[in-house]
Motif scaffolding. Structure first.
Motif, PDB file in Angstrom:
ATOM      1  N   ALA A   1       3.983  56.905  11.386  1.00  0.00           N
ATOM      2  CA  ALA A   1       2.769  56.938  12.210  1.00  0.00           C
ATOM      3  C   ALA A   1       2.195  58.357  12.263  1.00  0.00           C
ATOM      4  N   THR A   2       3.063  59.350  12.377  1.00  0.00           N
ATOM      5  CA  THR A   2       2.613  60.745  12.390  1.00  0.00           C
ATOM      6  C   THR A   2       1.997  61.126  11.053  1.00  0.00           C
ATOM      7  N   ALA A   3       2.634  60.730   9.967  1.00  0.00           N
ATOM      8  CA  ALA A   3       2.109  61.035   8.624  1.00  0.00           C
ATOM      9  C   ALA A   3       0.764  60.352   8.404  1.00  0.00           C
TER      10      ALA A   3
ATOM     11  N   ARG B   1      -2.117  62.869   7.647  1.00  0.00           N
ATOM     12  CA  ARG B   1      -2.534  62.723   6.247  1.00  0.00           C
ATOM     13  C   ARG B   1      -2.685  64.066   5.523  1.00  0.00           C
ATOM     14  N   ASP B   2      -1.812  65.009   5.858  1.00  0.00           N
ATOM     15  CA  ASP B   2      -1.858  66.324   5.219  1.00  0.00           C
ATOM     16  C   ASP B   2      -0.876  66.453   4.062  1.00  0.00           C
ATOM     17  N   GLY B   3      -0.054  65.425   3.853  1.00  0.00           N
ATOM     18  CA  GLY B   3       0.895  65.438   2.753  1.00  0.00           C
ATOM     19  C   GLY B   3       2.179  66.190   3.038  1.00  0.00           C
ATOM     20  N   LEU B   4       2.351  66.681   4.237  1.00  0.00           N
ATOM     21  CA  LEU B   4       3.552  67.435   4.584  1.00  0.00           C
ATOM     22  C   LEU B   4       4.518  66.563   5.368  1.00  0.00           C
TER      23      LEU B   4
ATOM     24  N   ALA C   1      13.883  58.484   2.271  1.00  0.00           N
ATOM     25  CA  ALA C   1      13.639  57.316   3.124  1.00  0.00           C
ATOM     26  C   ALA C   1      12.180  56.875   3.024  1.00  0.00           C
ATOM     27  N   LEU C   2      11.264  57.832   2.979  1.00  0.00           N
ATOM     28  CA  LEU C   2       9.843  57.492   2.855  1.00  0.00           C
ATOM     29  C   LEU C   2       9.532  56.887   1.490  1.00  0.00           C
ATOM     30  N   GLN C   3      10.158  57.412   0.461  1.00  0.00           N
ATOM     31  CA  GLN C   3       9.955  56.835  -0.875  1.00  0.00           C
ATOM     32  C   GLN C   3      10.492  55.414  -0.940  1.00  0.00           C
ATOM     33  N   LEU C   4      11.615  55.175  -0.327  1.00  0.00           N
ATOM     34  CA  LEU C   4      12.167  53.819  -0.303  1.00  0.00           C
ATOM     35  C   LEU C   4      11.214  52.876   0.421  1.00  0.00           C
ATOM     36  N   ARG C   5      10.637  53.320   1.522  1.00  0.00           N
ATOM     37  CA  ARG C   5       9.679  52.495   2.255  1.00  0.00           C
ATOM     38  C   ARG C   5       8.465  52.186   1.367  1.00  0.00           C
TER      39      ARG C   5
ATOM     40  N   GLU D   1      -2.119  50.697   3.401  1.00  0.00           N
ATOM     41  CA  GLU D   1      -1.147  50.427   4.466  1.00  0.00           C
ATOM     42  C   GLU D   1      -0.321  51.664   4.816  1.00  0.00           C
ATOM     43  N   LEU D   2      -0.034  52.492   3.816  1.00  0.00           N
ATOM     44  CA  LEU D   2       0.844  53.651   4.014  1.00  0.00           C
ATOM     45  C   LEU D   2       0.192  54.943   3.502  1.00  0.00           C
ATOM     46  N   PRO D   3      -0.974  55.295   4.037  1.00  0.00           N
ATOM     47  CA  PRO D   3      -1.675  56.469   3.494  1.00  0.00           C
ATOM     48  C   PRO D   3      -0.923  57.776   3.696  1.00  0.00           C
ATOM     49  N   GLY D   4      -0.218  57.903   4.802  1.00  0.00           N
ATOM     50  CA  GLY D   4       0.539  59.129   5.050  1.00  0.00           C
ATOM     51  C   GLY D   4       1.695  59.291   4.080  1.00  0.00           C
ATOM     52  N   ILE D   5       2.406  58.203   3.826  1.00  0.00           N
ATOM     53  CA  ILE D   5       3.514  58.258   2.870  1.00  0.00           C
ATOM     54  C   ILE D   5       2.987  58.570   1.477  1.00  0.00           C
ATOM     55  N   ARG D   6       1.883  57.938   1.083  1.00  0.00           N
ATOM     56  CA  ARG D   6       1.313  58.200  -0.247  1.00  0.00           C
ATOM     57  C   ARG D   6       0.948  59.677  -0.380  1.00  0.00           C
ATOM     58  N   ALA D   7       0.359  60.246   0.678  1.00  0.00           N
ATOM     59  CA  ALA D   7      -0.016  61.669   0.646  1.00  0.00           C
ATOM     60  C   ALA D   7       1.220  62.554   0.525  1.00  0.00           C
ATOM     61  N   ILE D   8       2.283  62.207   1.244  1.00  0.00           N
ATOM     62  CA  ILE D   8       3.524  62.992   1.179  1.00  0.00           C
ATOM     63  C   ILE D   8       4.132  62.906  -0.215  1.00  0.00           C
ATOM     64  N   ILE D   9       4.223  61.712  -0.771  1.00  0.00           N
ATOM     65  CA  ILE D   9       4.790  61.550  -2.117  1.00  0.00           C
ATOM     66  C   ILE D   9       3.973  62.339  -3.126  1.00  0.00           C
ATOM     67  N   ASP D  10       2.660  62.235  -3.047  1.00  0.00           N
ATOM     68  CA  ASP D  10       1.812  62.978  -3.987  1.00  0.00           C
ATOM     69  C   ASP D  10       2.015  64.485  -3.849  1.00  0.00           C
ATOM     70  N   HIS D  11       2.078  64.961  -2.617  1.00  0.00           N
ATOM     71  CA  HIS D  11       2.240  66.397  -2.390  1.00  0.00           C
ATOM     72  C   HIS D  11       3.550  66.920  -2.984  1.00  0.00           C
ATOM     73  N   TYR D  12       4.660  66.252  -2.639  1.00  0.00           N
ATOM     74  CA  TYR D  12       5.964  66.747  -3.076  1.00  0.00           C
ATOM     75  C   TYR D  12       6.258  66.407  -4.537  1.00  0.00           C
ATOM     76  N   ARG D  13       5.517  65.486  -5.106  1.00  0.00           N
ATOM     77  CA  ARG D  13       5.641  65.239  -6.536  1.00  0.00           C
ATOM     78  C   ARG D  13       5.099  66.448  -7.302  1.00  0.00           C
ATOM     79  N   HIS D  14       4.047  67.049  -6.759  1.00  0.00           N
ATOM     80  CA  HIS D  14       3.422  68.205  -7.419  1.00  0.00           C
ATOM     81  C   HIS D  14       3.953  69.546  -6.918  1.00  0.00           C
ATOM     82  N   GLU D  15       4.488  69.570  -5.704  1.00  0.00           N
ATOM     83  CA  GLU D  15       4.994  70.811  -5.128  1.00  0.00           C
ATOM     84  C   GLU D  15       6.346  70.590  -4.450  1.00  0.00           C
ATOM     85  N   PRO D  16       7.388  70.288  -5.242  1.00  0.00           N
ATOM     86  CA  PRO D  16       8.715  70.082  -4.638  1.00  0.00           C
ATOM     87  C   PRO D  16       9.235  71.395  -4.046  1.00  0.00           C
TER      88      PRO D  16
END
Length: 174
Positions: A18-20, A24-27, A48-52, A86-101
């Motif tokens: 819910a916070t993500a 929606r900042d990808g962090l 855990a977020l990737q599994l979701r 449905e999961l815009p925050g998770i998508r933003a987080i995955i995209d962010h850390y995929r490019h900036e681990p």
């Protein structure tokens, strides 16, 4: 893991999502109460977020294929769109850390996770049958198509009331 800790973990994960979605900042929202105690570090929370994301995407693909059994790739792209809505925050987080681990372990996890997602997309779209590097490339192409055609829905307004209907809506959204 005890029954109570299992439920506590689920509760914290729902709060993180819910916070993500709100930010929606990808962090990763490591500042949410209980995250550090429950997940320990960024890598565990990201896992855990990737599994979701992955389970929601797989389920959504199955539902779309029931409605569009002859248009496999279109169904997969539609499922990716719906899951992103449905999961815009998770998508933003995955995209962010995929490019900036944050480190090599996270980079390896993100690379493996992306390949698994791409293989899922390719197999479910009927474009490949083997789960190999070719399937990952085909799935990456499908993801590019999904991203290029994606038009995110606008976030819903926050409910202002505290009545029964508002609580039901909030529970359903979680």
């Amino acid at each position: 893991m005890t029954w109570n800790s299992f439920h506590r973990r689920g509760e914290i994960l729902r709060t993180v999502i819910a916070t993500a979605d709100r930010r929606r900042d990808g962090l990763l929202p490591m500042d949410v109460d209980g995250v550090a105690q429950t997940f320990g570090d960024e890598l565990s929370l990201l896992g855990a977020l990737q599994l979701r994301w992955h389970t929601r995407l797989a389920g959504r693909i199955e539902r779309e294929l029931m409605h569009q059994p002859m248009e496999l790739e279109s169904a997969v792209v539609a499922a990716w769109h719906a899951t992103s809505d449905e999961l815009p925050g998770i998508r933003a987080i995955i995209d962010h850390y995929r490019h900036e681990p944050l480190d090599d372990a996270m980079a390896a996890m993100m690379t493996k996770s992306a390949a698994k997602e791409h293989i899922l997309l390719a197999v479910m779209a009927g474009r490949v049958s083997a789960q190999d590097a070719t399937a990952a490339r085909v799935g990456e192409s499908i993801e590019h198509t999904a991203r290029a055609t994606y038009r995110p829905i606008r976030p819903a307004a926050e409910p202002t009331g505290h009545g029964l209907l508002d609580r039901i809506r909030a529970a359903l959204a979680a």
